[in-house]
Design an enzyme around this catalytic site. Structure first.
Site, PDB file in Angstrom:
ATOM      1  N   ASP A 262     124.640  66.670  33.720  1.00 53.94           N
ATOM      2  CA  ASP A 262     124.748  67.065  34.535  1.00 53.94           C
ATOM      3  C   ASP A 262     122.727  66.848  34.683  1.00 53.94           C
ATOM      4  O   ASP A 262     122.151  67.652  34.038  1.00 53.94           O
ATOM      5  CB  ASP A 262     125.343  68.451  35.976  1.00 53.94           C
ATOM      6  CG  ASP A 262     125.192  68.053  37.055  1.00 53.94           C
ATOM      7  OD1 ASP A 262     126.198  68.510  38.259  1.00 53.94           O
ATOM      8  OD2 ASP A 262     124.244  67.227  37.647  1.00 53.94           O
TER       9      ASP A 262
HETATM   10  C1  GLC Z   1     123.297  67.088  41.473  1.00 53.91           C
HETATM   11  C2  GLC Z   1     124.551  66.965  41.003  1.00 53.91           C
HETATM   12  C3  GLC Z   1     125.273  65.651  40.744  1.00 53.91           C
HETATM   13  C4  GLC Z   1     124.075  64.762  40.705  1.00 53.91           C
HETATM   14  C5  GLC Z   1     123.101  65.293  40.141  1.00 53.91           C
HETATM   15  C6  GLC Z   1     121.359  63.961  40.151  1.00 53.91           C
HETATM   16  O1  GLC Z   1     123.109  68.990  40.739  1.00 53.91           O
HETATM   17  O2  GLC Z   1     125.538  68.198  40.486  1.00 53.91           O
HETATM   18  O3  GLC Z   1     126.751  65.333  41.153  1.00 53.91           O
HETATM   19  O4  GLC Z   1     124.304  63.206  40.658  1.00 53.91           O
HETATM   20  O5  GLC Z   1     122.588  66.536  40.522  1.00 53.91           O
HETATM   21  O6  GLC Z   1     121.577  64.162  41.698  1.00 53.91           O
END
Ligand code: GLC
Length: 734
Positions: A262
């Site tokens: 993430d």
């Molecule tokens: C965010 C989310 C994830 C997302 C990523 C990119 O914090 O937790 O679901 O795809 O970062 O935006």
């Protein structure tokens, strides 16, 4: 020249000048051979560069070899607008306004795998057209608490429903040569302390509740990417967690896709190297190093990793295995043969969004058949509530979008009514108003600083002189109101909506409540209104889909993917004071999540899991069992006759639950084990057939660390919801 010398000359000419196509560039060659060939041509620096971001949403390819970069995009509900190279904010392009599909909880509420495939294929076409090869979705974290800010992005409280709905979505996305990236693996069931909370959960709950949807996505859906979660499990961050990634994902499930962090989910270089992370994104690099040419060089899997490889601390094999997974992603997507070209913002995609919304909207209550609203007789219709005029496609976190259009509920209602009735609007309540998110502006000017009493008085005046009131309220993706990073504080409807509804019910008895939200809410007014519709966040076509149901163009067929309990403490996580925890959170309710908990405690929900009404009537006949006994090798077929005895065509989801009458380990009273959605014309009857095999009777034995079963008696329940059981009977596993 003699003919043979001509042939020889030709052979030499073609042989000399027609270069052999390198295997990695040969789309007809087996992927694994292409991987090894590409790997053999790459330098260590090129390999390391593939393992971490080079910009907010991209990672390097190998320019020298013509291997493309990897471009990721949010999100589960639509394609995020282009952002600046190293920013979250949109870059202001004018060609990237997308179709906003309904939130995934609405998709789950369709209980229709065909809708999941349509959804995945459509959103995958949008991603493909925008030249992205990884879609950062779907999310399948289980709904443990109704306060979780991101439940609207997920598929409810039941692992079987989520498993059956996630697979076609993944297959649909990937049919476009775009990887679905199933998230957030795993145990990301709250937003409070999401970066630091260490989740404690017993193995039975892990394997029976929290992992199944991910496992189905991997083993049945063949997902090409998985995103690690922010939280910790067994004191290791999920993005580099040896239990989740090495032991379960790779060894037990034989996963061969990529693992993506993430954004900012990687916290440690050695763990990132050894615990299953392939691609690191979004790392906050302040303090990691001062010798950076770009902050992307400071990522754990960038310079620090390269140094450890070069000085022999970490074997090159560790790096090669990551790059193999990344190259497999490339050869499955950007460098795959006959890859489709995608489409973007197409009428077909808006139609798909509307169709999914129509099938996902759930009719919870409909006294005196007040719905559908007939448009004869020039009715006076009052539409009251801020959610009738408020955009919902902007905000709520990373699933926020820049949509080509968003039909709001009031617009949809007016369009459906035309001049056949008189529609008046009153604000009724005013919520927190954000004008945009990540540089995407709603363009709405709906600020309103009138006092609450003034708003309620105006709404009551409108309501009093109307034949019917359509109240459109709910939550709104503002912070703490269905939003990433910030859970809700309580189970209530915000902004004095309950007070407004009480006032309205005193001046008009014909109230229809339309809840736009992604979570359950408390409904103290439930007995004072005649109809309640759960309308989710339906994206670009929300207003049209809501109107389609309100005025009967479409017969509602959605079923709840999670339980609406009467009060917050009816949920296990809250009854046991097991949320949100602090540094640690303990899932004390174990496998008893959602209806499993409510039934264990004989707590009646307000609206049960699997509940959803129709404008027509479905009559369940006596199911016919092929046998009352099964064994580990033979199964039982159940045939359930269903007849539409009403006057309107409609769709019904027949649900089959199974309970183990006697087991050495605790088991829920019953669990969803099959469902089928069928359409019936008025008067039509169909048989819905289910097959029950031993797999449906198994449970996870955490002592033996294995799925197992015990012979004996089980109860089969056939119903229209988890509560509305039409028929139950015993079967025996020999
Ligand atoms: C965010 C989310 C994830 C997302 C990523 C990119 O914090 O937790 O679901 O795809 O970062 O935006």
């Amino acid at each position: 020249m003699r003919s043979w010398s001509v042939i020889l000359a030709l052979f030499i000419a073609t042989g000399i000048f027609a270069q052999e196509t390198p295997i990695y560039l040969d789309v007809t060659a087996p992927v694994e051979e292409r991987i090894e060939d590409a790997l053999s041509r790459m330098t260590v620096e090129e390999k390391v560069a593939m393992c971490h971001a080079q910009s907010k949403f991209s990672s390097a390819g190998v320019p020298r070899l013509g291997i493309p970069e990897n471009w990721m995009t949010d999100g589960p509900h639509g394609i995020r607008p282009e952002v600046f190279w190293n920013e979250w904010d949109q870059a202001g392009w004018t060609n990237d306004s997308c179709v906003a599909f309904p939130a995934l909880t609405c998709l789950a509420a369709t209980w229709n795998p065909d809708m999941a495939y349509l959804y995945g294929k459509s959103i995958g076409e949008e991603a493909r057209y925008r030249n992205k090869n990884v879609l950062l979705g779907p999310g399948v974290n289980i709904y443990r608490t109704p306060l979780n800010g991101r439940n609207f992005e997920y598929m409810g409280e039941d692992p079987y429903l989520a498993s059956k709905m996630v697979v076609p979505y993944v297959q649909g996305v990937q049919s476009n040569g775009v990887a679905a990236c199933v998230k957030h693996f795993a145990l990301n069931n709250q937003e409070t302390n999401r970066h630091t909370v260490n989740v404690h959960v017993d193995d039975r709950a892990l394997y029976e509740i929290y992992l199944p949807a991910f496992r189905a996505a991997v083993q049945e859906g063949n997902a090409w990417a998985i995103m690690g979660a922010y939280n910790l499990y067994k004191n290791q961050h999920a993005c580099h967690n040896r239990y989740l990634l090495n032991d379960i994902l790779r060894k037990e499930w034989n996963y061969n896709g990529v693992v993506i962090s993430d954004w900012g989910g990687a916290y440690d270089t050695y763990e990132s190297a050894y615990n299953g992370l392939d691609m690191e994104f979004g790392t906050g690099t302040d303090g990691l190093t001062d010798a950076r040419t770009s902050e992307y060089d400071a990522y754990h899997l960038a310079r620090p990793y390269l140094k450890l490889i070069k000085n022999g601390d970490i074997p090159i094999e560790n790096l090669d295995n990551k790059v193999r997974n990344i190259l497999r992603l490339v050869f499955r997507t950007t460098m795959s043969a006959n890859r489709p070209y995608g489409t973007f913002g197409s009428p077909e995609h808006f139609d798909a969004a509307r169709k999914i919304a129509q099938e996902g909207i759930v009719l919870l209550k409909n006294e005196e058949n007040i719905l559908p609203i007939g448009l004869d007789g020039k009715k006076r219709i009052a539409v009251i509530g801020e959610n009738a005029i408020r955009m919902m496609t902007v905000g709520g976190g990373s699933s926020s979008l820049k949509a080509k259009h968003e039909i709001l509920p009031l617009d949809g209602i007016k369009a459906a009514v035309g001049n056949k009735a008189e529609v008046t609007f009153a604000r009724g309540y005013v919520g927190k108003i954000s004008v945009g998110y990540n540089g995407v502006d709603t363009g709405q000017a709906i600020e309103d600083n009138r006092e609450k009493d003034t708003l309620i008085a105006e709404a009551c005046r409108i309501a009093e002189m109307s034949d019917i009131v359509i109240f459109v309220g709910g939550l709104n993706k503002e912070i703490h109101q269905d939003c990433e990073g910030l859970d809700r504080y309580d189970f209530q409807l915000p902004y004095a909506q309950n007070e407004l509804l009480d006032a309205l019910s005193k001046v008009n008895e014909n109230i229809v409540v339309v809840l736009v939200s992604g979570n359950a809410v408390e409904m103290p007014w439930v007995d004072n209104v005649k109809s309640i519709m759960q309308a989710w966040y339906c994206g670009s076509e929300a207003g049209n889909a809501i109107a389609d149901i309100l005025f009967g163009k479409v017969n509602p067929s959605g079923k709840l993917p999670f339980s609406f309990a009467r009060k917050l403490d009816d949920y296990g996580a809250h009854a046991l004071d097991a949320y949100p925890g602090d540094r640690d959170v303990y899932y004390k309710e174990g496998i008893f999540v959602g209806y499993r908990w409510l039934e264990k405690n004989k707590t009646k929900p307000l609206f049960p899991f699997g509940h959803g009404l129709s404008y027509t009537i479905f009559k369940y006949g006596k199911p016919v069992f092929s046998s009352r006994e099964l064994s580990s090798s033979d199964s039982i077929v159940v045939s359930v006759p269903i007849r539409n005895t009403g006057g309107m065509k409609g769709k019904e989801t027949v649900q089959l639950y199974i309970g183990d009458k006697k087991s050495t380990l605790p088991r829920p009273l019953k669990e969803l084990k099959a469902f089928r959605k069928i359409e019936l014309q008025p008067g039509e009857e169909k048989n819905v057939d289910f097959k029950i095999s031993v797999a449906d009777l198994m449970f996870f034995d955490d002592v033996r660390h294995a799925w197992t079963y015990e012979t004996g008696k089980f109860v089969v329940y056939i119903g229209a919801s988890s509560e509305d059981i039409k028929y139950s009977t015993e079967i025996t596993l020999k």
